[in-house]
Design a protein around this motif. Structure first.
Motif, PDB file in Angstrom:
ATOM      1  N   ALA A   1      78.293 -38.088  11.200  1.00  0.00           N
ATOM      2  CA  ALA A   1      77.604 -37.541  12.373  1.00  0.00           C
ATOM      3  C   ALA A   1      76.517 -36.556  11.947  1.00  0.00           C
ATOM      4  CB  ALA A   1      78.602 -36.855  13.290  1.00  0.00           C
ATOM      5  N   ARG A   2      75.432 -36.564  12.707  1.00  0.00           N
ATOM      6  CA  ARG A   2      74.319 -35.634  12.478  1.00  0.00           C
ATOM      7  C   ARG A   2      73.988 -34.957  13.793  1.00  0.00           C
ATOM      8  NH1 ARG A   2      70.156 -38.060   8.296  1.00  0.00           N
ATOM      9  NH2 ARG A   2      69.118 -36.218   9.053  1.00  0.00           N
ATOM     10  N   LEU A   3      73.351 -33.806  13.700  1.00  0.00           N
ATOM     11  CA  LEU A   3      72.942 -33.106  14.916  1.00  0.00           C
ATOM     12  C   LEU A   3      71.729 -33.792  15.515  1.00  0.00           C
ATOM     13  CD1 LEU A   3      73.225 -29.308  14.075  1.00  0.00           C
ATOM     14  CD2 LEU A   3      74.840 -30.745  15.291  1.00  0.00           C
ATOM     15  N   GLY A   4      71.748 -33.931  16.815  1.00  0.00           N
ATOM     16  CA  GLY A   4      70.598 -34.462  17.524  1.00  0.00           C
ATOM     17  C   GLY A   4      69.752 -33.326  18.070  1.00  0.00           C
ATOM     18  N   ALA A   5      68.702 -33.683  18.760  1.00  0.00           N
ATOM     19  CA  ALA A   5      67.799 -32.679  19.324  1.00  0.00           C
ATOM     20  C   ALA A   5      68.512 -31.725  20.285  1.00  0.00           C
ATOM     21  CB  ALA A   5      66.616 -33.356  20.006  1.00  0.00           C
ATOM     22  N   PRO A   6      69.402 -32.208  21.175  1.00  0.00           N
ATOM     23  CA  PRO A   6      70.073 -31.259  22.074  1.00  0.00           C
ATOM     24  C   PRO A   6      70.898 -30.206  21.326  1.00  0.00           C
ATOM     25  CG  PRO A   6      70.352 -33.497  22.886  1.00  0.00           C
ATOM     26  CD  PRO A   6      69.737 -33.601  21.518  1.00  0.00           C
ATOM     27  N   GLU A   7      71.602 -30.628  20.267  1.00  0.00           N
ATOM     28  CA  GLU A   7      72.393 -29.658  19.508  1.00  0.00           C
ATOM     29  C   GLU A   7      71.499 -28.688  18.742  1.00  0.00           C
ATOM     30  OE1 GLU A   7      75.080 -33.355  19.644  1.00  0.00           O
ATOM     31  OE2 GLU A   7      73.029 -33.035  18.975  1.00  0.00           O
ATOM     32  N   GLU A   8      70.402 -29.195  18.200  1.00  0.00           N
ATOM     33  CA  GLU A   8      69.457 -28.313  17.497  1.00  0.00           C
ATOM     34  C   GLU A   8      68.891 -27.271  18.463  1.00  0.00           C
ATOM     35  OE1 GLU A   8      68.306 -28.227  14.301  1.00  0.00           O
ATOM     36  OE2 GLU A   8      69.181 -30.046  13.458  1.00  0.00           O
ATOM     37  N   MET A   9      68.555 -27.717  19.666  1.00  0.00           N
ATOM     38  CA  MET A   9      68.014 -26.794  20.668  1.00  0.00           C
ATOM     39  C   MET A   9      69.065 -25.789  21.123  1.00  0.00           C
ATOM     40  SD  MET A   9      65.583 -29.472  22.739  1.00  0.00           S
ATOM     41  CE  MET A   9      65.503 -28.496  24.185  1.00  0.00           C
ATOM     42  N   LEU A  10      70.307 -26.240  21.249  1.00  0.00           N
ATOM     43  CA  LEU A  10      71.393 -25.338  21.629  1.00  0.00           C
ATOM     44  C   LEU A  10      71.600 -24.267  20.557  1.00  0.00           C
ATOM     45  CD1 LEU A  10      73.679 -24.602  23.573  1.00  0.00           C
ATOM     46  CD2 LEU A  10      75.122 -26.231  22.341  1.00  0.00           C
ATOM     47  N   ALA A  11      71.596 -24.681  19.294  1.00  0.00           N
ATOM     48  CA  ALA A  11      71.741 -23.719  18.191  1.00  0.00           C
ATOM     49  C   ALA A  11      70.596 -22.715  18.189  1.00  0.00           C
ATOM     50  CB  ALA A  11      71.808 -24.458  16.853  1.00  0.00           C
ATOM     51  N   ALA A  12      69.377 -23.200  18.396  1.00  0.00           N
ATOM     52  CA  ALA A  12      68.211 -22.308  18.417  1.00  0.00           C
ATOM     53  C   ALA A  12      68.279 -21.338  19.588  1.00  0.00           C
ATOM     54  CB  ALA A  12      66.933 -23.128  18.476  1.00  0.00           C
ATOM     55  N   ALA A  13      68.693 -21.832  20.745  1.00  0.00           N
ATOM     56  CA  ALA A  13      68.804 -20.963  21.920  1.00  0.00           C
ATOM     57  C   ALA A  13      69.880 -19.897  21.715  1.00  0.00           C
ATOM     58  CB  ALA A  13      69.107 -21.797  23.160  1.00  0.00           C
TER      59      ALA A  13
END
Length: 130
Positions: free
Chosen positions: A108-120
């Motif tokens: 599994a890899r992080l997708g854009a929603p998870e990347e955005m959640l981490a950044a937020a």
């Protein structure tokens, strides 16, 4: 132990964030100072003058030190903020990735929603702390 792979990665991200912010501030601070002087329009700079011409005039007449006045507080504030932001961002990405891999498997890899959640989350936490 503190020197885990995740901690070292977060430390590396923090160093990169702090370094990047310091370099950008050093490069752009004279431009910001010149913009502020243009907005205030206090003597001896109360006459309109093109931006680059004003920057060069200040450097010639008052020295480059005038354009970097107040630099220490800008560097310390931004350096700390960006270091914390990048460290938290790395922490949250690793945490989300571990949770996703527990559910979906090792590939599994992080997708854009998870990347955005981490950044937020990193941005919010940095704002609360600093």
């Amino acid at each position: 132990p503190f020197a885990t792979r995740a901690a070292l990665a977060a430390l590396g991200e923090a160093a990169a964030g702090a370094t990047g912010s310091v370099v950008s501030i050093l490069a752009l601070y004279p431009l910001d100072t010149t913009r502020t002087i243009m907005q205030v329009r206090a003597p001896p700079y109360d006459q309109p003058m093109p931006f680059i011409r004003l920057l060069l005039h200040i450097a010639r007449t008052e020295g480059w030190g005038r354009l970097y006045r107040g630099l220490g507080s800008a560097i310390s504030g931004a350096g700390l903020s960006w270091a914390l932001y990048f460290a938290w961002n790395e922490f949250f990405k690793r945490w989300l990735l571990a949770a996703k891999r527990r559910r979906s498997g090792q590939s599994a890899r992080l997708g854009a929603p998870e990347e955005m959640l981490a950044a937020a989350a990193a941005g919010i936490l940095t704002t609360v702390i600093v």
